[in-house]
Design a protein around this motif. Sequence first.
Motif, PDB file in Angstrom:
ATOM      1  N   UNK A  57      38.147  41.254  29.128  1.00 23.50           N
ATOM      2  CA  UNK A  57      37.814  42.322  28.168  1.00 23.50           C
ATOM      3  C   UNK A  57      39.033  43.060  27.673  1.00 23.50           C
ATOM      4  N   UNK A  58      39.967  43.344  28.577  1.00 25.58           N
ATOM      5  CA  UNK A  58      41.123  44.178  28.228  1.00 25.58           C
ATOM      6  C   UNK A  58      42.225  43.415  27.512  1.00 25.58           C
ATOM      7  N   UNK A  59      42.286  42.118  27.711  1.00 32.36           N
ATOM      8  CA  UNK A  59      43.355  41.346  27.100  1.00 32.36           C
ATOM      9  C   UNK A  59      44.705  41.860  27.547  1.00 32.36           C
ATOM     10  N   UNK A  60      45.623  42.008  26.616  1.00 28.10           N
ATOM     11  CA  UNK A  60      46.982  42.450  26.931  1.00 28.10           C
ATOM     12  C   UNK A  60      47.083  43.969  27.005  1.00 28.10           C
ATOM     13  N   UNK A  61      45.968  44.688  26.897  1.00 27.09           N
ATOM     14  CA  UNK A  61      45.992  46.143  26.894  1.00 27.09           C
ATOM     15  C   UNK A  61      46.252  46.788  28.241  1.00 27.09           C
ATOM     16  N   UNK A  62      46.126  46.020  29.313  1.00 23.87           N
ATOM     17  CA  UNK A  62      46.354  46.534  30.665  1.00 23.87           C
ATOM     18  C   UNK A  62      46.730  45.353  31.554  1.00 23.87           C
ATOM     19  N   UNK A  63      47.289  45.661  32.699  1.00 24.84           N
ATOM     20  CA  UNK A  63      47.659  44.615  33.659  1.00 24.84           C
ATOM     21  C   UNK A  63      46.867  44.792  34.943  1.00 24.84           C
ATOM     22  N   UNK A  64      46.570  43.681  35.557  1.00 22.87           N
ATOM     23  CA  UNK A  64      45.934  43.675  36.869  1.00 22.87           C
ATOM     24  C   UNK A  64      46.832  42.858  37.785  1.00 22.87           C
ATOM     25  N   UNK A  65      47.155  43.427  38.941  1.00 17.88           N
ATOM     26  CA  UNK A  65      47.908  42.719  39.968  1.00 17.88           C
ATOM     27  C   UNK A  65      47.040  42.665  41.212  1.00 17.88           C
ATOM     28  N   UNK A  66      46.751  41.473  41.701  1.00 13.51           N
ATOM     29  CA  UNK A  66      45.969  41.316  42.920  1.00 13.51           C
ATOM     30  C   UNK A  66      46.940  40.964  44.043  1.00 13.51           C
ATOM     31  N   UNK A  67      46.903  41.735  45.118  1.00 12.36           N
ATOM     32  CA  UNK A  67      47.830  41.578  46.228  1.00 12.36           C
ATOM     33  C   UNK A  67      47.079  41.040  47.437  1.00 12.36           C
ATOM     34  N   UNK A  68      47.336  39.774  47.783  1.00 12.45           N
ATOM     35  CA  UNK A  68      46.735  39.198  48.973  1.00 12.45           C
ATOM     36  C   UNK A  68      47.491  39.704  50.195  1.00 12.45           C
ATOM     37  N   UNK A  88      47.963  37.799  37.823  1.00 16.84           N
ATOM     38  CA  UNK A  88      48.820  37.293  38.890  1.00 16.84           C
ATOM     39  C   UNK A  88      48.305  37.657  40.286  1.00 16.84           C
ATOM     40  N   UNK A  89      48.526  36.734  41.209  1.00 23.41           N
ATOM     41  CA  UNK A  89      48.222  36.947  42.618  1.00 23.41           C
ATOM     42  C   UNK A  89      49.575  37.111  43.326  1.00 23.41           C
ATOM     43  N   UNK A  90      49.745  38.259  43.974  1.00 20.79           N
ATOM     44  CA  UNK A  90      50.978  38.549  44.695  1.00 20.79           C
ATOM     45  C   UNK A  90      50.728  38.399  46.190  1.00 20.79           C
ATOM     46  N   UNK A  91      51.790  38.080  46.930  1.00 22.67           N
ATOM     47  CA  UNK A  91      51.658  37.784  48.352  1.00 22.67           C
ATOM     48  C   UNK A  91      52.356  38.838  49.206  1.00 22.67           C
ATOM     49  N   UNK A  92      51.559  39.594  49.916  1.00 25.91           N
ATOM     50  CA  UNK A  92      52.074  40.592  50.862  1.00 25.91           C
ATOM     51  C   UNK A  92      52.004  39.954  52.247  1.00 25.91           C
ATOM     52  N   UNK A  93      52.908  39.014  52.482  1.00 24.48           N
ATOM     53  CA  UNK A  93      52.854  38.184  53.692  1.00 24.48           C
ATOM     54  C   UNK A  93      52.971  38.998  54.978  1.00 24.48           C
ATOM     55  N   UNK A  94      53.813  40.025  54.967  1.00 27.82           N
ATOM     56  CA  UNK A  94      54.055  40.793  56.188  1.00 27.82           C
ATOM     57  C   UNK A  94      53.309  42.135  56.211  1.00 27.82           C
ATOM     58  N   UNK A 154      49.809  33.816  30.697  1.00 30.02           N
ATOM     59  CA  UNK A 154      50.990  34.012  31.522  1.00 30.02           C
ATOM     60  C   UNK A 154      50.610  34.451  32.925  1.00 30.02           C
ATOM     61  N   UNK A 155      49.561  35.224  33.060  1.00 30.21           N
ATOM     62  CA  UNK A 155      49.176  35.735  34.360  1.00 30.21           C
ATOM     63  C   UNK A 155      48.139  34.896  35.067  1.00 30.21           C
ATOM     64  N   UNK A 156      47.666  33.828  34.442  1.00 31.33           N
ATOM     65  CA  UNK A 156      46.575  33.042  35.017  1.00 31.33           C
ATOM     66  C   UNK A 156      47.037  32.390  36.310  1.00 31.33           C
ATOM     67  N   UNK A 157      46.276  32.553  37.368  1.00 32.14           N
ATOM     68  CA  UNK A 157      46.625  31.987  38.660  1.00 32.14           C
ATOM     69  C   UNK A 157      45.815  30.734  38.914  1.00 32.14           C
TER      70      UNK A 157
END
Length: 159
Positions: A57-68, A88-94, A154-157
Amino acid sequence: MLPWPDEASPALALDRLDGPAIDLADLRGRPVIVHFFATWCAPCVEELASLDALAARLGAGASILAVDVGEVDARVRNFFRQRPVRFPILLDRDRAAMKRWRVEGLPTSFVLDRDLRPVALAAEPLDWISPPVLAALEAMVGAKSSPSDANDDKGRSTP
């Protein structure tokens, strides 16, 4: 969503599941949702689908970062192979980012304004495309829905 009392958002620079690292500071200029989750968390899985619909819905109007949080890369990659998302899916390994952001449970999401200042937090699952949540987002950060063709991949995971 509840008001988030901090005056500044903590630093966030993490490796990406399927690309180069991402630094939150580079996203200044548009609203950002930072979502902490794990693939074993059933409410998190549902919320990821809702966030993906919001991203459309938002397109390029906002960003979402998912942190595993704290999972092995291969497990996360396999999970998103079956459930691709537009962000994007980000990795919080520690779990260091989880601690810095004072996340106490999963899922937890933070809403930041265009200057990356804290606006709100949700310490429970949300339906991100429900009318009340969309209205609250609009009121807080001015994130407006735009046609899904404004999305870039660009952000598609997808591995």
